[in-house]
Structures are given as structure tokens and as C-alpha cells.
Design an enzyme around this catalytic site. Structure first.
Site, PDB file in Angstrom:
ATOM      1  N   GLU A 184      45.435  42.580  31.080  1.00 24.80           N
ATOM      2  CA  GLU A 184      46.846  42.874  31.343  1.00 24.80           C
ATOM      3  C   GLU A 184      47.681  42.295  30.193  1.00 24.80           C
ATOM      4  O   GLU A 184      47.176  41.572  29.336  1.00 24.80           O
ATOM      5  CB  GLU A 184      47.288  42.248  32.661  1.00 24.80           C
ATOM      6  CG  GLU A 184      46.496  42.786  33.837  1.00 24.80           C
ATOM      7  CD  GLU A 184      47.218  42.617  35.164  1.00 24.80           C
ATOM      8  OE1 GLU A 184      47.113  41.542  35.752  1.00 24.80           O
ATOM      9  OE2 GLU A 184      47.904  43.573  35.599  1.00 24.80           O
ATOM     10  N   ASN A 198      51.333  35.309  45.611  1.00 26.15           N
ATOM     11  CA  ASN A 198      51.632  34.041  44.914  1.00 26.15           C
ATOM     12  C   ASN A 198      52.710  34.173  43.846  1.00 26.15           C
ATOM     13  O   ASN A 198      53.490  33.248  43.637  1.00 26.15           O
ATOM     14  CB  ASN A 198      50.351  33.414  44.348  1.00 26.15           C
ATOM     15  CG  ASN A 198      49.783  34.222  43.213  1.00 26.15           C
ATOM     16  OD1 ASN A 198      49.649  35.432  43.329  1.00 26.15           O
ATOM     17  ND2 ASN A 198      49.468  33.581  42.127  1.00 26.15           N
ATOM     18  N   GLN A 210      47.251  29.811  54.670  1.00 27.97           N
ATOM     19  CA  GLN A 210      46.926  29.220  53.366  1.00 27.97           C
ATOM     20  C   GLN A 210      46.880  27.688  53.473  1.00 27.97           C
ATOM     21  O   GLN A 210      45.980  27.047  52.943  1.00 27.97           O
ATOM     22  CB  GLN A 210      47.974  29.693  52.340  1.00 27.97           C
ATOM     23  CG  GLN A 210      47.700  29.276  50.917  1.00 27.97           C
ATOM     24  CD  GLN A 210      46.406  29.858  50.369  1.00 27.97           C
ATOM     25  OE1 GLN A 210      45.786  30.724  50.969  1.00 27.97           O
ATOM     26  NE2 GLN A 210      45.984  29.343  49.234  1.00 27.97           N
ATOM     27  N   GLU A 246      37.292  28.386  44.874  1.00 26.21           N
ATOM     28  CA  GLU A 246      38.735  28.431  44.627  1.00 26.21           C
ATOM     29  C   GLU A 246      39.469  27.894  45.847  1.00 26.21           C
ATOM     30  O   GLU A 246      39.169  28.290  46.983  1.00 26.21           O
ATOM     31  CB  GLU A 246      39.166  29.872  44.366  1.00 26.21           C
ATOM     32  CG  GLU A 246      40.631  29.967  44.012  1.00 26.21           C
ATOM     33  CD  GLU A 246      41.089  31.396  43.758  1.00 26.21           C
ATOM     34  OE1 GLU A 246      40.782  32.275  44.583  1.00 26.21           O
ATOM     35  OE2 GLU A 246      41.753  31.622  42.743  1.00 26.21           O
ATOM     36  N   ASN A 250      38.543  37.652  45.399  1.00 26.35           N
ATOM     37  CA  ASN A 250      37.284  38.285  45.001  1.00 26.35           C
ATOM     38  C   ASN A 250      36.703  39.128  46.121  1.00 26.35           C
ATOM     39  O   ASN A 250      36.110  40.176  45.864  1.00 26.35           O
ATOM     40  CB  ASN A 250      36.280  37.213  44.577  1.00 26.35           C
ATOM     41  CG  ASN A 250      36.606  36.719  43.194  1.00 26.35           C
ATOM     42  OD1 ASN A 250      37.601  36.029  43.012  1.00 26.35           O
ATOM     43  ND2 ASN A 250      35.824  37.106  42.216  1.00 26.35           N
ATOM     44  N   GLU A 304      42.211  41.533  38.749  1.00 34.01           N
ATOM     45  CA  GLU A 304      42.521  40.149  38.353  1.00 34.01           C
ATOM     46  C   GLU A 304      42.241  39.306  39.580  1.00 34.01           C
ATOM     47  O   GLU A 304      42.981  39.388  40.569  1.00 34.01           O
ATOM     48  CB  GLU A 304      43.986  40.016  37.927  1.00 34.01           C
ATOM     49  CG  GLU A 304      44.349  40.771  36.666  1.00 34.01           C
ATOM     50  CD  GLU A 304      43.674  40.238  35.412  1.00 34.01           C
ATOM     51  OE1 GLU A 304      43.032  39.174  35.454  1.00 34.01           O
ATOM     52  OE2 GLU A 304      43.770  40.914  34.380  1.00 34.01           O
ATOM     53  N   CYS A 320      47.258  31.637  39.668  1.00 36.33           N
ATOM     54  CA  CYS A 320      45.855  31.956  39.385  1.00 36.33           C
ATOM     55  C   CYS A 320      45.339  31.096  38.247  1.00 36.33           C
ATOM     56  O   CYS A 320      44.149  30.799  38.181  1.00 36.33           O
ATOM     57  CB  CYS A 320      45.710  33.428  39.069  1.00 36.33           C
ATOM     58  SG  CYS A 320      46.797  33.965  37.761  1.00 36.33           S
ATOM     59  N   GLY A 346      38.737  42.305  46.054  1.00 37.77           N
ATOM     60  CA  GLY A 346      38.563  42.936  44.735  1.00 37.77           C
ATOM     61  C   GLY A 346      37.180  43.549  44.572  1.00 37.77           C
ATOM     62  O   GLY A 346      37.050  44.673  44.082  1.00 37.77           O
ATOM     63  N   GLY A 405      44.183  39.778  43.283  1.00 41.06           N
ATOM     64  CA  GLY A 405      43.963  39.179  44.598  1.00 41.06           C
ATOM     65  C   GLY A 405      42.622  38.495  44.662  1.00 41.06           C
ATOM     66  O   GLY A 405      42.063  38.075  43.644  1.00 41.06           O
ATOM     67  N   LYS A 409      51.671  48.493  46.540  1.00 39.58           N
ATOM     68  CA  LYS A 409      51.407  47.876  47.852  1.00 39.58           C
ATOM     69  C   LYS A 409      51.540  46.367  47.649  1.00 39.58           C
ATOM     70  O   LYS A 409      50.629  45.695  47.175  1.00 39.58           O
ATOM     71  CB  LYS A 409      50.004  48.280  48.301  1.00 39.58           C
ATOM     72  CG  LYS A 409      49.257  47.310  49.180  1.00 39.58           C
ATOM     73  CD  LYS A 409      49.767  47.292  50.591  1.00 39.58           C
ATOM     74  CE  LYS A 409      49.032  46.260  51.423  1.00 39.58           C
ATOM     75  NZ  LYS A 409      49.531  44.887  51.174  1.00 39.58           N
TER      76      LYS A 409
HETATM   77  P1  NAD Z   1      44.027  39.194  48.965  1.00 35.96           P
HETATM   78  O1  NAD Z   1      42.850  39.748  48.225  1.00 35.96           O
HETATM   79  O2  NAD Z   1      43.848  38.762  50.356  1.00 35.96           O
HETATM   80  O3  NAD Z   1      45.216  40.271  48.964  1.00 35.96           O
HETATM   81  C1  NAD Z   1      45.715  40.847  47.788  1.00 35.96           C
HETATM   82  C2  NAD Z   1      46.392  42.161  48.130  1.00 35.96           C
HETATM   83  O4  NAD Z   1      45.399  43.073  48.613  1.00 35.96           O
HETATM   84  C3  NAD Z   1      47.452  42.071  49.230  1.00 35.96           C
HETATM   85  O5  NAD Z   1      48.494  42.973  48.950  1.00 35.96           O
HETATM   86  C4  NAD Z   1      46.695  42.522  50.449  1.00 35.96           C
HETATM   87  O6  NAD Z   1      47.530  43.017  51.472  1.00 35.96           O
HETATM   88  C5  NAD Z   1      45.846  43.616  49.832  1.00 35.96           C
HETATM   89  N1  NAD Z   1      44.677  43.991  50.617  1.00 35.96           N
HETATM   90  C6  NAD Z   1      43.799  43.155  51.227  1.00 35.96           C
HETATM   91  N2  NAD Z   1      42.860  43.872  51.866  1.00 35.96           N
HETATM   92  C7  NAD Z   1      43.140  45.182  51.661  1.00 35.96           C
HETATM   93  C8  NAD Z   1      42.568  46.403  52.072  1.00 35.96           C
HETATM   94  N3  NAD Z   1      41.479  46.445  52.835  1.00 35.96           N
HETATM   95  N4  NAD Z   1      43.145  47.562  51.699  1.00 35.96           N
HETATM   96  C9  NAD Z   1      44.246  47.555  50.921  1.00 35.96           C
HETATM   97  N5  NAD Z   1      44.852  46.439  50.488  1.00 35.96           N
HETATM   98  C10 NAD Z   1      44.305  45.256  50.855  1.00 35.96           C
HETATM   99  O7  NAD Z   1      44.581  38.014  48.023  1.00 35.96           O
HETATM  100  P2  NAD Z   1      45.790  37.020  48.324  1.00 35.96           P
HETATM  101  O8  NAD Z   1      45.349  36.016  49.320  1.00 35.96           O
HETATM  102  O9  NAD Z   1      47.020  37.815  48.593  1.00 35.96           O
HETATM  103  O10 NAD Z   1      45.997  36.332  46.890  1.00 35.96           O
HETATM  104  C11 NAD Z   1      45.342  35.177  46.478  1.00 35.96           C
HETATM  105  C12 NAD Z   1      44.213  35.535  45.516  1.00 35.96           C
HETATM  106  O11 NAD Z   1      44.740  36.214  44.393  1.00 35.96           O
HETATM  107  C13 NAD Z   1      43.524  34.313  44.959  1.00 35.96           C
HETATM  108  O12 NAD Z   1      42.121  34.524  45.006  1.00 35.96           O
HETATM  109  C14 NAD Z   1      43.968  34.256  43.508  1.00 35.96           C
HETATM  110  O13 NAD Z   1      43.080  33.673  42.620  1.00 35.96           O
HETATM  111  C15 NAD Z   1      44.144  35.702  43.202  1.00 35.96           C
HETATM  112  N6  NAD Z   1      45.029  35.862  42.053  1.00 35.96           N
HETATM  113  C16 NAD Z   1      44.485  36.181  40.825  1.00 35.96           C
HETATM  114  C17 NAD Z   1      45.301  36.309  39.709  1.00 35.96           C
HETATM  115  C18 NAD Z   1      44.727  36.663  38.347  1.00 35.96           C
HETATM  116  O14 NAD Z   1      45.490  37.065  37.485  1.00 35.96           O
HETATM  117  N7  NAD Z   1      43.442  36.520  38.121  1.00 35.96           N
HETATM  118  C19 NAD Z   1      46.673  36.147  39.840  1.00 35.96           C
HETATM  119  C20 NAD Z   1      47.197  35.800  41.086  1.00 35.96           C
HETATM  120  C21 NAD Z   1      46.368  35.674  42.194  1.00 35.96           C
END
Ligand code: NAD
Length: 483
Positions: free
Chosen positions: A462, A150, A329, A383, A228, A248, A282, A231, A226, A173
Site C-alpha cells: 500500500e 483501529n 478487545q 498478536e 489473519n 494487510e 498494526c 484475511g 484486519g 465495508k
Molecule cells: P477483523 O479481521 O476481525 O475485521 C476486519 C474487517 O473485516 C471488519 O470490517 C470486519 O467487519 C470484516 N469482516 C470480518 N469477518 C468478515 C466476513 N466474514 N465477511 C466480510 N467482512 C468481514 O479485524 P479487526 O479486529 O477489525 O482488526 C484488528 C486486526 O487488524 C489486527 O489483527 C491487526 O493487526 C490488523 N491490522 C493490520 C494492519 C496492517 O496494515 N497490517 C493495520 C491495521 C490493523
């Protein structure tokens, strides 16, 4: 199609296969391609990072600061071109992308100056005679940074700037959907003189490389932004290995409009906070809690604002909101809207996908406002991460605070009021890491500590000086200098 190599061990490489990157404004043909690294390439990236760390640690804070501030200058010089690539792989508007490139530069400059020109560590009293004792912060080693699509440039910059300034090496990554922005950051750092191996960028197919990426024994800390789902899995896996983890995660940010607020300003500000970047921040406002006495008037003003936000191609002048970042998305956001309507929410604006002309080829969703939302609706809790705003009416400040806190998340919240007492109570009682009064829920600067409470985050913040706690460990050193 443009092919962009990745940075491993100080070289721009493309060791084998490639992976296409889509333009969400037009899915007909891929926009770029980047290397799809194999697991062995990922392990090589860690080999380089390990060697890079030994060298970078010895470079010292002033030397590291020189590289970071030079890289900041390069990002600023290149911002206009970088912005076009961010737009192409992410879909946000050119103005949003240009702002992102400049803010990424701010992160590099801020941490370069903070660590390079600031003090480092603390002198402590010691009861032993002729003894000077200090607590000094030192880097951890190899940091793994995993980032979403994002904010594809700011998020890596927010992590890498403090990590590198503190003397760590890193493996980045970036999201599979948006690797090019992170590669621009790597290029600026490389061109600014970052030694080989200090930063390595792992592009490719997540499922193929995940084991090599997460399983490497040389990882000292993991910073993740990324979802939850991912994460939580990472947090659990790294806890058993005693690896420091910063997450985050998601949010469900609320803005409260009290009866005494400047309603025109509140409507303008909430619309910007909700629909800027197509709601894919986010910190975007996704819930509005409005006091009953002004609910009708505020809703009318809000809908007027929303009517002025025109979806369109993100590079086109006058576009208010670009496409979502991927077809997946877009479909997920549409699913959330349909689910809300089934549960009884009323579509007050948008609710559908534009299909006219060029927009039919992209991942667009019209800015959507949903009324008649209750605490029982999924749209109130889950979300969405898109241009969708849910409205709920309450009868008092107490009810408003309870509604804000009625969430698993705790990232950001805002209140609109002219009453100082209400503003302070809200700031004290809202369970979120970021609180705004008469301001948007997004918009936090590089020196403002940033991070969520509850399911939105982890104990490590952060940004600002706070970020350095995550990327350093403290060593206490006592030196006896007497005879
Ligand atoms: P995602 O969790 O699908 O992916 C995030 C990252 O993790 C990507 O680089 C993805 O390739 C990697 N990833 C996913 N599975 C993995 C695995 N098994 N092994 C290694 N890497 C892996 O999230 P997304 O769809 O890319 O992003 C949207 C999410 O991010 C939303 O939930 C949003 O709220 C959150 N976000 C939070 C903040 C914050 O500061 N709190 C900021 C921006 C986005």
C-alpha cells in the site's frame, strides 16, 4: 441518539434497520446508530458501483484529481469535528484522532496529484516502422475495501485514495465498531463532487451481509486490512475466483536496543511506539529485545516513561492513553496478560484494568510491561493488539536479529544503535516490510511504500506509487501511424 445515514448510489440512505455504535470510553449508552443494510441493499450498492465505474473511468485522471484534492481540503476543514467522532467510536485520544483526519486528507491529495499531474504509462520502443507503442495502466472495475476499527479513517483513505484516483469504483465495508469515520470520508468525497455510485458504503452486521458482500460477481479486486483469521479465509476464497487480493494482516513488531544505543532516547521512543493509540496500531512495538549489558538500565528508563503515560478519558487534556476499542478487545488483551503470567512472565508495569471513577465504565487497560519473557511464551509470538510490551534479553546483534525474525509475522522492526554497521546489517537481515533505525516502528508517511512480509501481508504494497500496482492493470497498445 444521533443517526447517521450511509452513502449508496450518491444518496444518503437508511433503508431499514439500524445498528448501534458504542463509545468505548463509556459503554453505558450507545453513541450513534448507522443503517444495518440487508443483503439486497448490498447488491444494490454493487449495481451502483458498476454504473459509477463506467462514468468515473471516463472522467479521466485530471477530473478525478480535482475531486480528490477538493475532498482533501474538506477533510482538513472538518478535521476538528471529525476527530471528536473518531474519538467517540474508537477511543483514541483527540490528538491522535485529529492527526488521523489530517493524514487521511494527505492520502486524497497525494493520489489526486500523483495521478492527475503525473505521467500515466510508458512509451516503449517498437521494431516495426512508424509504430508507437505504449504500456498504459487502466483501472480494474469495482474494488471492495474491508477495513478494521483501529484506524477507522486512515485505513479507508489509504485504500480509497489510490483506488479512486486510478479510476476504480469502490464498495467500502468499514468495521462494525467504527463506521462513522468511513462515512466522514465518504461525505467529503461526495461533497467534493464524486459522481453517484463511485463510492458506496456498506454498514451493518457482518454475518448478515457477508455473503452478498463477498459473493458478488462484479468484484474486480479486494483490499483487506484486519486479522489473519479473516484475511486467510478471504485470500483462499478469492483465489479460487481469480480475484486480486491485498491483505494487510497482523504483526508482532520488535524494537531492538543494542548496548551502544542512546538509552534515554530508545526508552522514550519505544514507549511511544508501544503505548500510542493504546497499542492498537498494526505497527506498534509489542516486543523489545535488549542487549544484556544495558538491560537493567534500559528497563528502568522504560518503566519511568511508562509511569508517565496516564490512562484517561480520550477527550480529556493530559490523557496519555485512551480505552481500547471495545469490551471484547479489552477482555482479549487481559486474557493475553493473564496467560503470559501463567507461563512465567513477570509484570513490571500495569497488568490490570483501571477501575476508579469514570474509567470503570470504559474499556481501559493500564500500559503493561512484561519481563522474563522467553521465546517459548505465547506472549512472544501471538498478536495482542493492545498496550502490552514483552521484554527479552539477548547477548549479541546476531541473537537480536534472530529473535526479531523468530516470528510468523514481518510487518515492522526497529533497532536503536549508534553503530552504522549494526544498523545496516539489521536493515538487510530483519525480515519485515518496514525497518526503522533510532525511530519508532510506526510513523510511515503516505508516499512510503507500506506492507508486511510473511503472514503480515501479501505481495501488493500500500501507499506511495507502489499502491497503484494493485489498483490498475497494464495494457500494451501499438499504433501504426504510417500510410
Ligand atoms: P477483523 O479481521 O476481525 O475485521 C476486519 C474487517 O473485516 C471488519 O470490517 C470486519 O467487519 C470484516 N469482516 C470480518 N469477518 C468478515 C466476513 N466474514 N465477511 C466480510 N467482512 C468481514 O479485524 P479487526 O479486529 O477489525 O482488526 C484488528 C486486526 O487488524 C489486527 O489483527 C491487526 O493487526 C490488523 N491490522 C493490520 C494492519 C496492517 O496494515 N497490517 C493495520 C491495521 C490493523
Amino acid at each position: 441518539m444521533r443517526s447517521v445515514e450511509t452513502l449508496v448510489g450518491g444518496e444518503w440512505v437508511a433503508p431499514g434497520e439500524w445498528i448501534d455504535v458504542q463509545n468505548p470510553a463509556d459503554l453505558r449508552t450507545p453513541a450513534f446508530r448507522v443503517p444495518a443494510l440487508a443483503p439486497a441493499d448490498v447488491t444494490r450498492a454493487y449495481d451502483h458501483a458498476e454504473r459509477g465505474f463506467a462514468r468515473w473511468k471516463r472522467t479521466g485522471p485530471l477530473g478525478r484529481a480535482t475531486v480528490l484534492t477538493r475532498a482533501a481540503a474538506l477533510l482538513r476543514e472538518r478535521a476538528a469535528d471529525i476527530a471528536v467522532d473518531i474519538v467517540t467510536e474508537n477511543g483514541k485520544t483527540w490528538a491522535e484522532a485529529h492527526g488521523e483526519a489530517l493524514k487521511a486528507a494527505d492520502f486524497l491529495e497525494y493520489y489526486g496529484l500523483l495521478v492527475g499531474r503525473g505521467g500515466y504509462g510508458t512509451l516503449l520502443n517498437d521494431a516495426r516502422p512508424d509504430t508507437r507503442t505504449s504500456a498504459q495502466q487502466e483501472p480494474l472495475g469495482v474494488v471492495l475495501a474491508i477495513t478494521p476499527w483501529n484506524d477507522p479513517l486512515i485505513t479507508p483513505a489509504r485504500k480509497l485514495a489510490p483506488a479512486l484516483a486510478a479510476g476504480n469504483a469502490a464498495v467500502l465495508k468499514p468495521a462494525t465498531e467504527t463506521p462513522l469515520s468511513g462515512l466522514h470520508l465518504a461525505r467529503a468525497l461526495h461533497d467534493a463532487g464524486l459522481p453517484a455510485g463511485v463510492l458506496n458504503v456498506v454498514t451493518g452486521r457482518t454475518a448478515q451481509i457477508s455473503e452478498a458482500l463477498l459473493g458478488d460477481e462484479r468484484i474486480a479486486a479486494v483490499t483487506f486490512t484486519g486479522s489473519n483469521t479473516v484475511g486467510d479465509a478471504l485470500r483462499t476464497a478469492f483465489a479460487t475466483r481469480n480475484i486480486r487480493f491485498q491483505g494487510e494482516l497482523g504483526g508482532k513488531n520488535a524494537s531492538v536496543v543494542l548496548a551502544d544505543a542512546d538509552l534515554a532516547k530508545a526508552a522514550r521512543t519505544v514507549a511511544a511506539a508501544s503505548f500510542g493509540q493504546a497499542g492498537q496500531r498494526c505497527t506498534a512495538t509489542s516486543r523489545v529485545v535488549v542487549e544484556r549489558a544495558v538491560a537493567e538500565e534500559f528497563t528502568r528508563l522504560l518503566l519511568d516513561e511508562v509511569a508517565g503515560i496516564r490512562p484517561g478519558p480520550p477527550l480529556e487534556e493530559g490523557t496519555g492513553v485512551g480505552p481500547l476499542s471495545s469490551a471484547r478487545q479489552r477482555d482479549s488483551v487481559v486474557g493475553h496478560i493473564e496467560g503470559a503470567v501463567k507461563q512465567g512472565a513477570k509484570v513490571l508495569a500495569g497488568g490490570d484494568v483501571p477501575t476508579a471513577g469514570e474509567l470503570a465504565h470504559g474499556c481501559y487497560v493500564n500500559p503493561t510491561v512484561l519481563g522474563d519473557v522467553t521465546a517459548e511464551h505465547a506472549i512472544w509470538r501471538e498478536e495482542v493488539f493492545g498496550p502490552v510490551l514483552a521484554l527479552r534479553v539477548v547477548d549479541s546483534l546476531d541473537e537480536a536479529i534472530a529473535a526479531v525474525n523468530d516470528s510468523d509475522f514481518g510487518l515492522a522492526a526497529a533497532v536503536f544503535t549508534r553503530d552504522l554497521h549494526a544498523a545496516h546489517r539489521f536493515a538487510d537481515e530483519a525480515e519485515c516490510g518496514q525497518i526503522a533505525v533510532n525511530l519508532t516502528t510506526p510513523g510511515w508517511d503516505v508516499h512510503h511504500p507500506f506492507g508486511g512480509f510473511h503472514d503480515s501481508g501479501s505481495p501488493f504494497k500500500e501507499q506511495g506509487t507502489e499502491a497503484l500496482h494493485f489498483y490498475t492493470r497494464v495494457k500494451t497498445v501499438a499504433i501504426h501511424f504510417g500510410g
